[in-house]
Design an enzyme around this catalytic site. Structure first.
Site, PDB file in Angstrom:
ATOM      1  CB  SER A  22      -0.758   0.093   1.112  1.00 15.14           C
ATOM      2  OG  SER A  22      -0.048   0.038   2.549  1.00 15.14           O
ATOM      3  CE  LYS A  23      -2.138   6.686  -2.292  1.00 14.28           C
ATOM      4  NZ  LYS A  23      -3.220   7.854  -2.295  1.00 14.28           N
TER       5      LYS A  23
END
Length: 474
Positions: free
Chosen positions: A239-240
């Site tokens: 994810s980010k």
């Protein structure tokens, strides 16, 4: 392999991220290795989320990392009539049927099935009603096989078996006339002659839904290969927070495109113990046989290391050209452009063993590009003392008269002076380093002098002498 045709088919609903680029890369390498075709297809039928800005970002991202396409970019929104024609062909062949169940009815049945512990799939209520001209809203469903098995001979995972009794009669045309993903992707792959579908394993469960549609349309089924997921260092889905940002963000952070390609190729694929590859080596050596079955872990530190290795091995002229925008961002561009030809390449050579990104290199370049130095006050107080003034003065005088301002000659002058003064090398080198760079850490001293040139070196030494004459020993 003959006539290899693969595709990368992103949905333009956001930025092009690490996982997407890796999927595109593996397809591209497979095509280039087998002298096949790499096709770019934009799956933009989700009109509520697809944007032209995201399409532009996809094209820019692929172009930056050098993944050129042989056909496309095709856009699904420009092919809607094709999907409708093929859907109606299935209807005419009684392999699809109209469903008039409302969304509310479907949701109620889903909840009922869930409560009874049954599979939450469409119950086939309209399957045999033979509706030919539905009034109001209606969706077209594909008649999926109800018995037996669908076997996927996956090129990466091996044989995967799905029970057909668990498959839905999936919608192929929505009530608004738009095709669904699983239908449009089959029509496109069939009409484009895709030989191999290489995609993330989050699509594996779509494969048994798509294979029967290939059969129903009378087209050959491509070979499938499903790539393992990419995880963060904590083994959670990438994810980010793990660094899974837009591929173009890595360009802005100062990564080389060939380093990104190298790192992503090794993210789930290997060729012996080799870590650093040129683009041509990747094309020559890539094989799906060496794609790992387990999830790959995205490691930002490893990416930095790979980038640093590529900076070291790249042509200085290429790195210098890529460095210019970062110098502009650091407010150094105008002064850098006043330097003589080849100066920026010298700077790159000076810092390529120390900088891991172009952004780091631009930051480190500041004392060498600008004429005005920002001094480390502690270093000045400790090293530029009145006691060092005589040695600095002699060094300045001798450097002014040296006929050849080269590393070899500068080192000779320096060593001779150290011997005459009865000093250790560091006793003179560190004060000189502070005078030339403003601090105590820098590349090799003689390389620094050559980069600065005689005039700037002498001016900085004189400034250092003046500071030393005014300072108070610590």
């Amino acid at each position: 392999m003959n006539d290899v045709r693969v595709r990368f088919a992103p949905s333009p609903t956001g930025y092009l991220h690490i996982g997407g680029v890796r999927t595109a890369l593996f397809n591209w390498l497979f095509a280039r290795h087998h002298r096949g075709q790499f096709i770019l297809r934009i799956e933009d039928t989700d009109q509520s989320r697809s944007t032209d800005e995201a399409i532009r970002a996809i094209l820019d991202g692929l172009s930056w990392v050098g993944l050129d396409w042989d056909e496309g970019p095709y856009r699904q929104t420009e092919r809607l009539d094709l999907y409708r024609q093929h859907a109606m062909t299935l209807f005419e062949q009684r392999q699809a049927y109209w469903c008039v169940c409302t969304a509310e009815e479907l949701e109620a049945r889903r909840k009922e099935a869930q409560a009874r512990g049954l599979p939450q799939k469409y119950d086939g209520r309209c399957r045999d009603r033979q509706i030919t001209n539905p009034g109001g809203e209606a969706a077209l469903r594909f008649k999926a096989p109800q018995a037996g098995e669908t076997v996927v001979e996956d090129l990466i995972k091996g044989q995967v078996v799905f029970e057909n009794s668990l498959l839905d009669d999936l919608i192929i045309l929505r009530s608004n006339g738009f095709p669904t993903y699983n239908f449009s992707v089959v029509v496109d792959d069939a009409l484009m002659g895709i030989s191999h579908v290489i995609r993330g394993d989050d699509h594996l469960t779509n494969t048994p839904r798509q294979i029967p549609i290939f059969h129903a349309l009378g087209h050959a089924v491509p070979q499938f290969g499903h790539l393992p997921m990419i995880l963060g260092t904590d083994k959670a889905r990438l994810s980010k927070r793990h660094g899974a940002t837009s591929i173009l963000a890595y360009k802005e952070m100062g990564y080389l495109p060939e380093a990104m390609v190298n790192y992503l190729a090794r993210l789930g694929w290997s060729h012996g113990d080799q870590e650093i590859f040129t683009g041509q080596e990747l094309i020559e050596k890539f094989s799906l046989d060496h794609v790992q079955k387990s999830s790959a872990v995205f490691n930002p530190e490893k990416l930095l290391w790979v980038n640093a290795e590529h900076i070291k091995s790249s042509e200085p002229s290429r790195v210098a050209a890529l460095l210019r925008p970062f110098l502009d961002q650091a407010g150094l561009g105008a002064e850098a452009r006043t330097k003589p030809a080849g100066w920026l390449e010298q700077l790159v050579i000076l810092f390529r063993e120390r900088a891991r990104t172009l952004a780091e290199m631009a930051t480190a370049a500041k004392p060498y590009v600008k004429d005005e130095l920002a001094f480390d006050e502690k270093a000045v107080k400790k090293l530029l003392t009145p006691a060092i003034v005589p040695a600095l003065t002699k060094l300045t005088d001798r450097l002014a008269g040296v006929p050849d301002f080269s590393q070899a000659e500068l080192e000779k002058v320096f060593k001779r002076l150290v011997e005459e003064e009865g000093m250790k090398m560091g006793q003179l080198a560190q004060p000189v380093r502070v005078a030339l760079t403003g601090g105590t850490a820098s590349p090799g001293l003689f390389e620094v002098m050559v980069l600065l040139g005689r005039e700037r070196t002498l001016a900085r030494l004189k400034k250092g002498i003046a500071l030393a004459g005014r300072s108070t020993p610590s």
